[in-house]
Design a protein around this motif. Structure first.
Motif, PDB file in Angstrom:
ATOM      1  N   ASP A  11       0.812  -1.222   0.000  1.00 48.29           N
ATOM      2  CA  ASP A  11       0.000   0.000   0.000  1.00 48.29           C
ATOM      3  C   ASP A  11       0.845   1.272   0.000  1.00 48.29           C
ATOM      4  OD1 ASP A  11       0.762  -0.746   2.646  1.00 48.29           O
ATOM      5  OD2 ASP A  11      -0.650   0.706   3.453  1.00 48.29           O
ATOM      6  N   GLY A  36      -2.475  -2.168  -4.356  1.00 42.43           N
ATOM      7  CA  GLY A  36      -2.260  -1.452  -3.107  1.00 42.43           C
ATOM      8  C   GLY A  36      -3.070  -1.959  -1.943  1.00 42.43           C
ATOM      9  N   SER A  37      -3.789  -3.057  -2.155  1.00 44.05           N
ATOM     10  CA  SER A  37      -4.624  -3.594  -1.089  1.00 44.05           C
ATOM     11  C   SER A  37      -4.832  -5.084  -1.308  1.00 44.05           C
ATOM     12  CB  SER A  37      -5.985  -2.896  -1.074  1.00 44.05           C
ATOM     13  OG  SER A  37      -6.717  -3.208  -2.258  1.00 44.05           O
ATOM     14  N   LEU A  38      -5.380  -5.734  -0.295  1.00 44.98           N
ATOM     15  CA  LEU A  38      -5.692  -7.159  -0.402  1.00 44.98           C
ATOM     16  C   LEU A  38      -6.712  -7.397  -1.504  1.00 44.98           C
ATOM     17  CD1 LEU A  38      -5.627 -10.093   0.561  1.00 44.98           C
ATOM     18  CD2 LEU A  38      -7.267  -9.459   2.358  1.00 44.98           C
ATOM     19  N   GLU A  40      -7.383  -5.617  -4.186  1.00 43.60           N
ATOM     20  CA  GLU A  40      -6.772  -5.449  -5.512  1.00 43.60           C
ATOM     21  C   GLU A  40      -5.890  -6.643  -5.853  1.00 43.60           C
ATOM     22  OE1 GLU A  40      -4.679  -1.789  -5.882  1.00 43.60           O
ATOM     23  OE2 GLU A  40      -6.423  -0.546  -5.413  1.00 43.60           O
ATOM     24  N   LEU A  56      -1.490  -5.034   4.951  1.00 44.72           N
ATOM     25  CA  LEU A  56      -2.290  -4.320   3.962  1.00 44.72           C
ATOM     26  C   LEU A  56      -3.454  -3.612   4.637  1.00 44.72           C
ATOM     27  CD1 LEU A  56      -2.246  -7.097   1.218  1.00 44.72           C
ATOM     28  CD2 LEU A  56      -0.850  -5.006   1.322  1.00 44.72           C
ATOM     29  N   PRO A  57      -3.958  -2.531   4.065  1.00 46.53           N
ATOM     30  CA  PRO A  57      -4.980  -1.725   4.748  1.00 46.53           C
ATOM     31  C   PRO A  57      -6.310  -2.439   4.953  1.00 46.53           C
ATOM     32  CG  PRO A  57      -4.642  -0.947   2.507  1.00 46.53           C
ATOM     33  CD  PRO A  57      -3.547  -1.929   2.783  1.00 46.53           C
ATOM     34  N   ASP A  58      -6.600  -3.459   4.149  1.00 42.54           N
ATOM     35  CA  ASP A  58      -7.899  -4.134   4.255  1.00 42.54           C
ATOM     36  C   ASP A  58      -7.766  -5.607   4.642  1.00 42.54           C
ATOM     37  OD1 ASP A  58      -6.665  -4.728   1.882  1.00 42.54           O
ATOM     38  OD2 ASP A  58      -8.496  -4.756   0.690  1.00 42.54           O
TER      39      ASP A  58
END
Length: 210
Positions: A11, A36-38, A40, A56-58
């Motif tokens: 990310d 940039g995320s899980l 994606e 990761l952010p999510d």
């Protein structure tokens, strides 16, 4: 395996750039896709190689490793986490490499280049952690030896080659008392001579090797 294309899942833009540079050095001409995320990462097209951050952010990158590994992707973790709580779940999920974000780009490139030769990319501290994890535990069948302070003094002198009279003189003891300490030490160590006492005490770490 020399991958023609790779997926980078992180990310942070700076980390994605660092990983892309390392991949380019390791495999010139490689095509790189980014996520940039899980979410994606899960939607990305299949790639033979994926470099994945765990934080990761999510969600956790471990989830993505499980999915991609099942599809035949070689997954390498790139993270700041060097503890067992992150390392072993990632390896269990199928990660085939684990590198830390604390090294120069060319060093990382060298680690990644090993993939083509079947060498898993591992940061040195991670390799040491793995070795420690699989080292045998101390033998619990060897009972601990507890010596008194005076017995320890006598043992150290014995290990230096002192005779009982010399021990008595050095510690201002009577010969009878010094002999009693030596007898107790022999009993605790299960030995019958000064040489055996020295070897056994050294093996157990009770005295330093000469």
């Amino acid at each position: 395996m020399t991958p023609s294309h790779a997926l980078v899942v992180d990310d942070l833009a700076s980390s994605r750039e660092w990983l892309a540079q390392a991949l380019g050095l390791a495999f010139p001409g490689i095509a790189i896709a980014f996520a940039g995320s899980l979410a994606e990462g899960l939607r990305s097209a299949h790639a033979p190689l994926a470099i994945i951050d765990l934080g990761l952010p999510d969600g956790s990158g471990v989830t993505l490793i499980e999915r991609l590994h099942a599809a035949g992707t070689t997954c390498v973790v790139a993270t700041v986490f060097d503890d067992d709580a992150h390392l072993f779940p990632a390896l269990h999920a199928g990660a085939q490499g684990y590198v830390l974000k604390d090294q120069p780009t060319d060093t990382l490139a060298g680690m990644l280049r090993g993939i083509a030769e079947g060498r898993p990319p591992l940061s040195p501290s991670i390799a040491r952690r793995l070795l420690r994890h699989f080292q045998p535990a101390p033998d619990a069948s060897v009972p601990a030896i507890v010596l008194t302070a005076r017995e320890t003094e006598v043992l150290r002198l014995i290990a230096k080659g002192y005779t009982v009279p010399e021990v008595a003189e050095a510690l201002a003891l009577s010969r009878h008392t010094a002999a009693g300490y030596v007898k107790d030490i022999y009993r605790k160590l299960a030995v019958t001579s000064r040489a055996e006492a020295t070897l056994e005490a050294t093996r157990r770490g009770l005295v330093a090797p000469s």
